[in-house]
Design a protein around this motif. Structure first.
Motif, mmCIF file in Angstrom:
data_model
loop_
_atom_site.group_PDB
_atom_site.id
_atom_site.type_symbol
_atom_site.label_atom_id
_atom_site.label_comp_id
_atom_site.label_asym_id
_atom_site.label_seq_id
_atom_site.Cartn_x
_atom_site.Cartn_y
_atom_site.Cartn_z
ATOM 1 N N SER A 149 0.817 -1.219 0.000
ATOM 2 C CA SER A 149 0.000 0.000 0.000
ATOM 3 C C SER A 149 0.851 1.270 0.000
ATOM 4 O O SER A 149 0.656 2.146 -0.845
ATOM 5 C CB SER A 149 -0.953 -0.011 1.194
ATOM 6 O OG SER A 149 -1.930 -1.017 1.023
ATOM 7 N N SER A 152 2.413 1.804 -3.346
ATOM 8 C CA SER A 152 1.507 2.357 -4.353
ATOM 9 C C SER A 152 1.449 3.878 -4.246
ATOM 10 O O SER A 152 1.385 4.584 -5.256
ATOM 11 C CB SER A 152 0.101 1.766 -4.178
ATOM 12 O OG SER A 152 0.102 0.380 -4.407
ATOM 13 N N GLU A 188 6.776 -3.879 -6.996
ATOM 14 C CA GLU A 188 5.394 -4.339 -6.837
ATOM 15 C C GLU A 188 5.244 -5.779 -7.314
ATOM 16 O O GLU A 188 4.601 -6.596 -6.666
ATOM 17 C CB GLU A 188 4.445 -3.432 -7.630
ATOM 18 C CG GLU A 188 4.092 -2.128 -6.935
ATOM 19 C CD GLU A 188 3.074 -1.334 -7.715
ATOM 20 O OE1 GLU A 188 3.065 -1.436 -8.953
ATOM 21 O OE2 GLU A 188 2.274 -0.625 -7.092
ATOM 22 N N ALA A 225 -6.191 7.110 -2.692
ATOM 23 C CA ALA A 225 -6.801 6.414 -3.827
ATOM 24 C C ALA A 225 -6.984 7.347 -5.014
ATOM 25 O O ALA A 225 -6.722 6.974 -6.164
ATOM 26 C CB ALA A 225 -8.151 5.819 -3.405
ATOM 27 N N ASN A 229 -5.288 6.793 -8.635
ATOM 28 C CA ASN A 229 -6.249 6.479 -9.703
ATOM 29 C C ASN A 229 -6.955 7.767 -10.129
ATOM 30 O O ASN A 229 -8.068 8.064 -9.677
ATOM 31 C CB ASN A 229 -7.266 5.441 -9.202
ATOM 32 C CG ASN A 229 -6.610 4.202 -8.644
ATOM 33 O OD1 ASN A 229 -6.238 3.298 -9.373
ATOM 34 N ND2 ASN A 229 -6.452 4.156 -7.319
ATOM 35 N N THR A 257 -8.287 0.518 2.554
ATOM 36 C CA THR A 257 -7.483 0.619 1.338
ATOM 37 C C THR A 257 -7.693 -0.585 0.440
ATOM 38 O O THR A 257 -7.849 -0.452 -0.780
ATOM 39 C CB THR A 257 -5.986 0.749 1.698
ATOM 40 O OG1 THR A 257 -5.786 1.921 2.482
ATOM 41 C CG2 THR A 257 -5.126 0.817 0.443
ATOM 42 N N ASN A 258 -7.736 -1.756 1.034
ATOM 43 C CA ASN A 258 -7.914 -2.977 0.253
ATOM 44 C C ASN A 258 -9.274 -3.004 -0.425
ATOM 45 O O ASN A 258 -9.389 -3.337 -1.617
ATOM 46 C CB ASN A 258 -7.751 -4.198 1.161
ATOM 47 C CG ASN A 258 -7.413 -5.452 0.376
ATOM 48 O OD1 ASN A 258 -8.157 -5.876 -0.475
ATOM 49 N ND2 ASN A 258 -6.264 -6.044 0.683
ATOM 50 N N ASN A 261 -9.336 -0.325 -3.229
ATOM 51 C CA ASN A 261 -8.528 -0.762 -4.361
ATOM 52 C C ASN A 261 -9.224 -1.852 -5.164
ATOM 53 O O ASN A 261 -9.183 -1.860 -6.402
ATOM 54 C CB ASN A 261 -7.167 -1.264 -3.885
ATOM 55 C CG ASN A 261 -6.253 -0.132 -3.443
ATOM 56 O OD1 ASN A 261 -6.524 1.038 -3.704
ATOM 57 N ND2 ASN A 261 -5.173 -0.462 -2.757
ATOM 58 N N ASN A 262 -9.875 -2.787 -4.466
ATOM 59 C CA ASN A 262 -10.625 -3.842 -5.153
ATOM 60 C C ASN A 262 -11.779 -3.258 -5.957
ATOM 61 O O ASN A 262 -12.047 -3.678 -7.086
ATOM 62 C CB ASN A 262 -11.160 -4.864 -4.154
ATOM 63 C CG ASN A 262 -10.115 -5.871 -3.734
ATOM 64 O OD1 ASN A 262 -9.009 -5.904 -4.277
ATOM 65 N ND2 ASN A 262 -10.444 -6.709 -2.770
ATOM 66 N N ILE A 264 -12.041 -0.357 -7.284
ATOM 67 C CA ILE A 264 -11.517 0.315 -8.475
ATOM 68 C C ILE A 264 -11.002 -0.704 -9.491
ATOM 69 O O ILE A 264 -11.289 -0.616 -10.693
ATOM 70 C CB ILE A 264 -10.390 1.294 -8.075
ATOM 71 C CG1 ILE A 264 -10.971 2.446 -7.241
ATOM 72 C CG2 ILE A 264 -9.674 1.824 -9.309
ATOM 73 C CD1 ILE A 264 -9.916 3.372 -6.651
ATOM 74 N N LYS A 265 -10.254 -1.670 -8.990
ATOM 75 C CA LYS A 265 -9.615 -2.642 -9.876
ATOM 76 C C LYS A 265 -10.631 -3.441 -10.681
ATOM 77 O O LYS A 265 -10.411 -3.733 -11.862
ATOM 78 C CB LYS A 265 -8.752 -3.590 -9.027
ATOM 79 C CG LYS A 265 -7.840 -4.483 -9.845
ATOM 80 C CD LYS A 265 -7.176 -5.592 -9.029
ATOM 81 C CE LYS A 265 -6.661 -5.180 -7.696
ATOM 82 N NZ LYS A 265 -5.950 -6.281 -7.009
#
Length: 357
Positions: A149, A152, A188, A225, A229, A257-258, A261-262, A264-265
């Motif tokens: 994290s 990133s 990464e 985030a 992004n 955060t997780n 991120n999920n 968005i991903k």
């Protein structure tokens, strides 16, 4: 010591009881007609049940953490076939000291004229075994995942710096910034590879609890985030006045955060993720809402299993399948719950977790 000491006649019930208690092995039998379960004292201890409590199938289900119950359900379902009458799975239960204990549950279905009539089996507390896994790989496993994290965020700042340098026309420093971005991408990838092959997570997590304002923490996660992004807008809405909780700030930020991120991903072609904070009885609830590809209902609980990946996600983005498992562990150790539900708008997913006020 007498030569015949180990003769079976000399091994008393007391010896057997002591041996079973030392290895935390419990025995049980489930009558499929009466739906009642008879078991040893150690089995009651394993599930944190009172000595005189009447035990039914629902009693056992309630004792298991919600996100682990699907393992029992699937194991029992498959064992109802005379050709595959056994099952073996691991689940978590919470004891009176609020600590999470891991149990290994084994069972064998007994059939009478091809009809299942009872199940006999064992439970064993394997929490120490889980702890030993962490002692072996703690530095590599936990640090590897938790460094991703902040890495990133660093990569996001490098990309901003690169854009600024590009506008100046300084080709030398532009090349340096490009190499820095490439190097961070390699780190990464290295982190991802190491996590995929080696991650084992501890059964007991040390929390550094303090009073935190959930709104302030969420806004920090949103800022990071949005930085990384740029094409996505992450927004926050609040429907409760009480935003103070006692929790580990770093761990809850990890969960937020997780989940963001999920969202968005796995939302290709979308540009917005919403976070909602609301009150719910004596809990505070956080929901991360996306309009992405969604998750099939039968997989809503399975996604919290370590290394589990939804089948239709691999074509969209790579992943190790441990992010939601870590979220589940963190929330469980805070005395809360985490779950996945379908987006009521008909598209996407809602990831929710609650914390006790």
């Amino acid at each position: 010591m007498p030569k015949n000491f180990f003769n079976s006649a000399r091994i008393s019930d007391e010896h057997l009881a002591i041996a079973l208690a030392q290895v935390k092995l419990g025995f049980w039998e489930f009558n499929l007609e009466t739906k009642l379960i008879e078991c040893t004292d150690q089995n009651r201890i394993n599930f944190h049940l009172s000595p005189n409590e009447l035990i039914t199938e629902q009693t056992i289900i309630n004792a298991i953490l919600p996100e682990d119950r699907w393992r029992r359900e699937e194991g029992v379902r498959l064992a109802m076939n005379p050709e595959t009458p056994t099952y073996d799975f691991e689940v978590r239960v919470r004891h009176h000291d609020n600590k999470i204990h891991w149990l290994q549950v084994r069972g064998t279905v007994i059939f009478k004229q091809s009809k299942p009539v009872r199940i006999i089996g064992t439970t064993i507390d394997i929490s120490n075994k889980k702890g030993m896994e962490i002692l072996r790989d703690e530095l590599l496993n936990i640090t590897t995942h938790e460094i991703k994290s902040p890495l990133s965020v660093v990569k996001g700042y490098l990309q901003l710096l690169h854009k600024f340098i590009a506008k100046t026309g300084d080709s030398k420093h532009q090349l340096i910034s490009e190499r820095a971005i490439t190097a961070s991408g390699k780190v990464e990838r290295l982190m991802e590879d190491m996590t995929n092959e080696r991650l084992h997570y501890q059964s007991e997590m040390i929390l550094k609890k303090e009073k935190i304002n959930l709104e302030e923490l969420t806004l920090e996660v949103i800022a990071n985030a949005n930085l990384i992004n740029e094409d996505f807008e992450v927004t926050l809405s609040i429907n409760t006045e009480n935003l103070s909780v006692t929790a580990d700030r770093y761990r809850i930020a990890q969960v937020l955060t997780n989940l963001v991120n999920n969202a968005i991903k796995y939302s290709p072609g979308e540009s917005k993720v919403e976070i909602e904070i609301s009150g719910e009885n004596r809990n505070i609830k956080v929901s991360v809402v996306d309009n992405g590809i969604g998750i099939a209902e039968e997989e809503h609980t399975k996604v919290f299993e370590k290394f589990y990946r939804v089948e239709n996600t691999s074509k969209i983005a790579s992943g190790s399948g441990i992010g939601l498992f870590l979220c589940s562990e963190i929330i469980a150790h805070h005395g809360g719950e985490i779950k996945i539900v379908a987006n009521p708008k008909g598209k996407g997913t809602v990831a929710q977790f609650s914390l006790p006020l």
